[in-house]
Motif scaffolding. Structure first.
Motif, short mmCIF file in Angstrom:
data_model
loop_
_atom_site.label_atom_id
_atom_site.label_comp_id
_atom_site.label_asym_id
_atom_site.label_seq_id
_atom_site.Cartn_x
_atom_site.Cartn_y
_atom_site.Cartn_z
N VAL A 104 0.84 -1.20 0.00
CA VAL A 104 0.00 0.00 0.00
C VAL A 104 0.87 1.25 0.00
N GLY A 105 0.53 2.18 -0.87
CA GLY A 105 1.24 3.46 -0.89
C GLY A 105 2.45 3.47 -1.80
N THR A 106 3.11 4.59 -1.80
CA THR A 106 4.25 4.77 -2.71
C THR A 106 5.58 4.85 -1.99
N ASP A 107 5.58 4.76 -0.66
CA ASP A 107 6.82 4.92 0.08
C ASP A 107 7.02 3.76 1.06
N ALA A 121 -8.81 -7.28 -2.94
CA ALA A 121 -10.23 -6.93 -2.99
C ALA A 121 -10.88 -7.11 -1.62
N GLN A 122 -10.51 -8.15 -0.90
CA GLN A 122 -11.06 -8.40 0.43
C GLN A 122 -10.69 -7.29 1.41
N ARG A 123 -9.62 -6.57 1.14
CA ARG A 123 -9.16 -5.49 2.01
C ARG A 123 -9.44 -4.12 1.40
N ALA A 124 -10.30 -4.11 0.37
CA ALA A 124 -10.73 -2.88 -0.32
C ALA A 124 -9.54 -2.08 -0.86
N LEU A 125 -8.57 -2.81 -1.40
CA LEU A 125 -7.38 -2.16 -1.98
C LEU A 125 -7.46 -2.23 -3.49
N GLY A 126 -7.76 -1.13 -4.10
CA GLY A 126 -7.74 -1.07 -5.56
C GLY A 126 -6.33 -0.78 -6.04
N ALA A 127 -6.13 -0.93 -7.33
CA ALA A 127 -4.80 -0.72 -7.90
C ALA A 127 -4.27 0.68 -7.64
N THR A 128 -5.15 1.67 -7.48
CA THR A 128 -4.69 3.04 -7.25
C THR A 128 -4.12 3.24 -5.86
N LYS A 129 -4.41 2.34 -4.93
CA LYS A 129 -3.87 2.45 -3.57
C LYS A 129 -2.54 1.71 -3.42
N LEU A 130 -2.17 0.94 -4.42
CA LEU A 130 -0.98 0.10 -4.33
C LEU A 130 0.23 0.79 -4.95
N SER A 131 1.39 0.33 -4.54
CA SER A 131 2.65 0.83 -5.09
C SER A 131 2.67 0.65 -6.61
N HIS A 150 5.04 -0.25 -8.22
CA HIS A 150 5.99 -1.33 -8.51
C HIS A 150 5.36 -2.71 -8.49
N VAL A 151 4.08 -2.80 -8.18
CA VAL A 151 3.42 -4.11 -8.08
C VAL A 151 2.35 -4.23 -9.15
N ARG A 152 1.93 -5.48 -9.37
CA ARG A 152 0.80 -5.70 -10.25
C ARG A 152 -0.10 -6.76 -9.64
N LEU A 153 -1.38 -6.60 -9.86
CA LEU A 153 -2.37 -7.55 -9.37
C LEU A 153 -2.30 -8.83 -10.19
N ALA A 154 -2.45 -9.96 -9.51
CA ALA A 154 -2.40 -11.26 -10.18
C ALA A 154 -3.28 -12.24 -9.41
N GLY A 155 -3.72 -13.26 -10.09
CA GLY A 155 -4.55 -14.28 -9.46
C GLY A 155 -3.73 -15.49 -9.03
N MET A 156 -4.39 -16.38 -8.33
CA MET A 156 -3.73 -17.61 -7.87
C MET A 156 -3.27 -18.48 -9.02
N ASP A 157 -3.88 -18.32 -10.20
CA ASP A 157 -3.44 -19.09 -11.35
C ASP A 157 -2.00 -18.75 -11.72
N VAL A 158 -1.62 -17.48 -11.52
CA VAL A 158 -0.24 -17.05 -11.79
C VAL A 158 0.71 -17.72 -10.79
N ALA A 159 0.30 -17.76 -9.51
CA ALA A 159 1.12 -18.41 -8.49
C ALA A 159 1.28 -19.90 -8.78
N ALA A 160 0.20 -20.56 -9.14
CA ALA A 160 0.26 -21.99 -9.43
C ALA A 160 1.17 -22.28 -10.60
N ALA A 161 1.08 -21.46 -11.64
CA ALA A 161 1.94 -21.65 -12.81
C ALA A 161 3.40 -21.45 -12.45
N ALA A 162 3.68 -20.43 -11.65
CA ALA A 162 5.07 -20.16 -11.26
C ALA A 162 5.65 -21.30 -10.44
#
Length: 118
Positions: A58-61, A83-93, A95-107
């Motif tokens: 959360v945030g830029t610093d 989403a469960q913590r009401a954090l939209g992409a605009t509230k996040l750093s 440097h990050v990107r939103l991803a689903g569990m499918d990305v984690a499973a593939a990795a």
């Protein structure tokens, strides 16, 4: 074989999953700093923030996120946990990107990937 090629051959791939928030205790931020150290040592590192770990983005610093980004770490944030913590992409750093569990499973199923859950 030159030194750079030898280091690349020795490099490992890590997929590190952080589920704890920064306030979870004195070692909560250490896991992310360990991820940065692995990347700085030449390893491929991806971090997946899940559950309360998404709050670290959360945030830029946020020092840990800034260091990860500077080290070339790909930083993923679980879209469901955010989403469960009401954090939209605009509230996040940025440097990050939103991803689903499918990305984690593939990795985690890629050859040679070392998964660590904290």
């Amino acid at each position: 074989m030159d030194a750079q090629t030898a280091r690349a051959a020795d490099a490992a791939s890590y997929f590190l999953i952080e589920s704890k928030g920064n306030w979870a205790g004195p070692n909560a931020g250490t896991f992310l700093l360990d991820a940065a150290a692995l990347a700085e040592a030449g390893h491929r590192v991806r971090v997946f923030l899940v559950e309360d770990g998404v709050l670290s983005a959360v945030g830029t610093d946020t020092p840990e996120i800034e260091r990860l980004a500077a080290a070339g770490v790909e930083i993923l944030v679980d879209d469901f946990s955010a989403a469960q913590r009401a954090l939209g992409a605009t509230k996040l750093s940025p440097h990050v990107r939103l991803a689903g569990m499918d990305v984690a499973a593939a990795a985690l199923t890629q050859d040679g990937c070392r998964g660590v859950w904290h």
